[in-house]
Design a protein around this motif. Structure first.
Motif, PDB file in Angstrom:
ATOM      1  N   ALA A   6       0.833  -1.210   0.000  1.00  0.00           N
ATOM      2  CA  ALA A   6       0.000   0.000   0.000  1.00  0.00           C
ATOM      3  C   ALA A   6       0.861   1.251   0.000  1.00  0.00           C
ATOM      4  O   ALA A   6       0.578   2.225  -0.710  1.00  0.00           O
ATOM      5  CB  ALA A   6      -0.927  -0.014   1.218  1.00  0.00           C
ATOM      6  N   ILE A   7       1.943   1.237   0.778  1.00  0.00           N
ATOM      7  CA  ILE A   7       2.836   2.398   0.839  1.00  0.00           C
ATOM      8  C   ILE A   7       3.544   2.594  -0.506  1.00  0.00           C
ATOM      9  O   ILE A   7       3.745   3.731  -0.960  1.00  0.00           O
ATOM     10  CB  ILE A   7       3.850   2.228   1.986  1.00  0.00           C
ATOM     11  CG1 ILE A   7       3.133   2.273   3.341  1.00  0.00           C
ATOM     12  CG2 ILE A   7       4.926   3.317   1.932  1.00  0.00           C
ATOM     13  CD1 ILE A   7       4.017   1.955   4.520  1.00  0.00           C
ATOM     14  N   PHE A  89      -4.717   4.309   2.727  1.00  0.00           N
ATOM     15  CA  PHE A  89      -5.074   3.541   3.925  1.00  0.00           C
ATOM     16  C   PHE A  89      -6.444   2.884   3.752  1.00  0.00           C
ATOM     17  O   PHE A  89      -6.636   1.710   4.098  1.00  0.00           O
ATOM     18  CB  PHE A  89      -5.091   4.434   5.163  1.00  0.00           C
ATOM     19  CG  PHE A  89      -5.648   3.742   6.382  1.00  0.00           C
ATOM     20  CD1 PHE A  89      -4.843   2.938   7.163  1.00  0.00           C
ATOM     21  CD2 PHE A  89      -6.992   3.876   6.723  1.00  0.00           C
ATOM     22  CE1 PHE A  89      -5.358   2.279   8.273  1.00  0.00           C
ATOM     23  CE2 PHE A  89      -7.518   3.226   7.822  1.00  0.00           C
ATOM     24  CZ  PHE A  89      -6.697   2.423   8.611  1.00  0.00           C
ATOM     25  N   ASN A  90      -7.412   3.638   3.230  1.00  0.00           N
ATOM     26  CA  ASN A  90      -8.755   3.097   3.060  1.00  0.00           C
ATOM     27  C   ASN A  90      -8.773   1.934   2.067  1.00  0.00           C
ATOM     28  O   ASN A  90      -9.494   0.951   2.271  1.00  0.00           O
ATOM     29  CB  ASN A  90      -9.719   4.189   2.618  1.00  0.00           C
ATOM     30  CG  ASN A  90     -10.040   5.162   3.739  1.00  0.00           C
ATOM     31  OD1 ASN A  90      -9.859   4.849   4.920  1.00  0.00           O
ATOM     32  ND2 ASN A  90     -10.505   6.342   3.384  1.00  0.00           N
ATOM     33  N   VAL A  91      -7.983   2.041   0.999  1.00  0.00           N
ATOM     34  CA  VAL A  91      -7.893   0.944   0.030  1.00  0.00           C
ATOM     35  C   VAL A  91      -7.313  -0.293   0.700  1.00  0.00           C
ATOM     36  O   VAL A  91      -7.814  -1.418   0.542  1.00  0.00           O
ATOM     37  CB  VAL A  91      -7.034   1.361  -1.181  1.00  0.00           C
ATOM     38  CG1 VAL A  91      -6.759   0.154  -2.090  1.00  0.00           C
ATOM     39  CG2 VAL A  91      -7.724   2.472  -1.968  1.00  0.00           C
ATOM     40  N   TRP A  92      -6.239  -0.089   1.475  1.00  0.00           N
ATOM     41  CA  TRP A  92      -5.617  -1.215   2.180  1.00  0.00           C
ATOM     42  C   TRP A  92      -6.562  -1.818   3.213  1.00  0.00           C
ATOM     43  O   TRP A  92      -6.699  -3.042   3.314  1.00  0.00           O
ATOM     44  CB  TRP A  92      -4.329  -0.735   2.861  1.00  0.00           C
ATOM     45  CG  TRP A  92      -3.761  -1.755   3.809  1.00  0.00           C
ATOM     46  CD1 TRP A  92      -3.063  -2.885   3.490  1.00  0.00           C
ATOM     47  CD2 TRP A  92      -3.877  -1.746   5.240  1.00  0.00           C
ATOM     48  NE1 TRP A  92      -2.727  -3.584   4.624  1.00  0.00           N
ATOM     49  CE2 TRP A  92      -3.208  -2.902   5.715  1.00  0.00           C
ATOM     50  CE3 TRP A  92      -4.455  -0.873   6.152  1.00  0.00           C
ATOM     51  CZ2 TRP A  92      -3.130  -3.206   7.069  1.00  0.00           C
ATOM     52  CZ3 TRP A  92      -4.376  -1.165   7.500  1.00  0.00           C
ATOM     53  CH2 TRP A  92      -3.716  -2.324   7.954  1.00  0.00           C
ATOM     54  N   SER A  93      -7.258  -0.972   3.986  1.00  0.00           N
ATOM     55  CA  SER A  93      -8.117  -1.473   5.058  1.00  0.00           C
ATOM     56  C   SER A  93      -9.295  -2.280   4.514  1.00  0.00           C
ATOM     57  O   SER A  93      -9.754  -3.230   5.156  1.00  0.00           O
ATOM     58  CB  SER A  93      -8.626  -0.311   5.911  1.00  0.00           C
ATOM     59  OG  SER A  93      -9.513   0.520   5.181  1.00  0.00           O
ATOM     60  N   ARG A 142     -11.864   2.896   8.385  1.00  0.00           N
ATOM     61  CA  ARG A 142     -11.908   3.950   7.367  1.00  0.00           C
ATOM     62  C   ARG A 142     -11.540   5.264   8.047  1.00  0.00           C
ATOM     63  O   ARG A 142     -11.799   5.457   9.245  1.00  0.00           O
ATOM     64  CB  ARG A 142     -13.309   4.117   6.756  1.00  0.00           C
ATOM     65  CG  ARG A 142     -13.873   2.917   6.053  1.00  0.00           C
ATOM     66  CD  ARG A 142     -13.234   2.658   4.705  1.00  0.00           C
ATOM     67  NE  ARG A 142     -13.969   1.611   4.024  1.00  0.00           N
ATOM     68  CZ  ARG A 142     -13.822   0.301   4.263  1.00  0.00           C
ATOM     69  NH1 ARG A 142     -12.954  -0.091   5.186  1.00  0.00           N
ATOM     70  NH2 ARG A 142     -14.522  -0.592   3.592  1.00  0.00           N
ATOM     71  N   HIS A 143     -10.977   6.188   7.294  1.00  0.00           N
ATOM     72  CA  HIS A 143     -10.816   7.546   7.816  1.00  0.00           C
ATOM     73  C   HIS A 143     -10.703   8.541   6.667  1.00  0.00           C
ATOM     74  O   HIS A 143     -10.429   8.171   5.534  1.00  0.00           O
ATOM     75  CB  HIS A 143      -9.637   7.647   8.792  1.00  0.00           C
ATOM     76  CG  HIS A 143      -8.277   7.509   8.177  1.00  0.00           C
ATOM     77  ND1 HIS A 143      -7.134   7.423   8.925  1.00  0.00           N
ATOM     78  CD2 HIS A 143      -7.852   7.455   6.889  1.00  0.00           C
ATOM     79  CE1 HIS A 143      -6.087   7.317   8.133  1.00  0.00           C
ATOM     80  NE2 HIS A 143      -6.493   7.346   6.903  1.00  0.00           N
TER      81      HIS A 143
END
Length: 334
Positions: A6-7, A89-93, A142-143
């Motif tokens: 993701a990073i 982050f949302n894609v990964w989560s 999510r954020h």
């Protein structure tokens, strides 16, 4: 997709000329260093020195590698778009932290104090992180990042609620999000809600008071506890309501009244005094739950404060973030 993948997906905004270190490596060092207490640009350099062998082995790096300098960390932290990190982050989560049907999800925003500019003037601006937090599993699923002058927390929460459509979860929220449109989005998305009622919605607040004073209770429970120098007795009562009573509030089925009484210590150690408190709180819900389920869910909402926001402030020292300039305060808390 794991976290490193993701990073790696974060686009590199730098000019190709002069790039000595891949962006994913710099961001990973920032993340690992921040999580282990290395705050600031020079402390991140100390982190790479103290854990050089581990980093080389973990990421299969050349043994003669020169890790980034403090100025490199500063340039990246100040210039990187924090909204990109939020999206990544949302894609990964979504892949790594699947949402389970029936989960309780607390939604709330937290201002990053070190981003505040303008003080008490009309030009005041700050960055906030709005999170969706699982009561049971204790993680953020999510954020979204928002700036006060560009967007309101209410509209950001509405977007997050739309992203949760079809998840069949229970959303808990404070009185700020006791809004007709917000609750309609929750119900239209196939989810349910428990939301605090306060005087920002005065007609609803007065209606809740009237129900509590004049209607028979469906069920009630009383509990007592002594924790952290505070003794509390909590009485929870639920009242079933008809759809005709609150037709503008989508899905409204129950009003929950909580009465808290007790004693707590107030003030600094040298001037501490024991004070009594007596509080009344009201909640609106679309659920047809038992009294114990409502009581546990309402208390569980505050885990987002105790286990997320408090940890950010006290453990990760977010409110006293030393990063300054550009996007640094927001990136520093990612």
């Amino acid at each position: 997709m794991n976290l490193i993948e993701a990073i790696i997906a974060v686009p590199d905004h730098r000019h190709p000329r002069g790039i000595r270190h891949p962006l994913w490596l710099i961001l990973t060092i920032i993340l690992l260093g921040s999580c282990t207490g290395y705050w600031g640009y020079k402390p991140l350099v100390d982190f790479t020195k103290n854990h050089r062998g581990t980093l080389i082995k973990l990421f299969n790096l050349p043994r003669d590698i020169r890790f980034p300098s403090d100025s490199t960390f500063r340039n990246i932290i100040q210039s990187l778009d924090f909204e990109i990190l939020a999206v990544i982050f949302n894609v990964w989560s979504q892949q790594a932290l699947p949402i389970l049907p029936g989960e309780l999800m607390a939604i709330d925003g937290k201002t990053i104090k070190s981003t505040l500019v303008g003080g008490n003037t009309s030009y005041q601006n700050f960055v906030s992180m709005v999170s969706v937090y699982s009561h049971e599993r204790g993680w953020v699923v999510r954020h979204k990042v928002m700036e006060n002058q560009q967007e309101s927390e209410i509209s950001v929460v509405e977007k997050l609620i739309q992203e949760l459509s079809g998840s069949h979860v229970v959303i808990t929220a404070d009185a700020l999000h006791c809004q007709k449109k917000t609750l309609a989005l929750i119900i239209d998305g196939g989810n349910d809600y428990i939301v605090t009622i306060k005087k920002n919605q005065l007609s609803l607040f007065l209606a809740a008071q009237k129900v509590v004073e004049s209607e028979p209770a469906r069920d009630s429970i009383k509990t007592s506890e002594n924790l952290h120098g505070r003794s509390t007795t909590r009485s929870t009562t639920i009242y079933a309501i008809s759809t005709e009573l609150l037709p503008l509030w989508a899905g409204a089925r129950h009003i929950i009244a909580i009465e808290r009484t007790g004693r707590r210590w107030q003030g600094k150690k040298s001037r501490r005094r024991l004070i009594k408190f007596h509080e009344h709180h009201y909640y609106l819900s679309s659920l047809n739950w038992s009294i114990s389920q409502f009581s546990d869910a309402i208390r569980g909402h505050w885990l987002i404060e105790n286990r997320l926001h408090w940890v950010k402030d006290v453990t990760l020292n977010e409110d006293n973030c030393i990063h300054r300039g550009g996007n640094a305060p927001a990136i520093g808390q990612w």
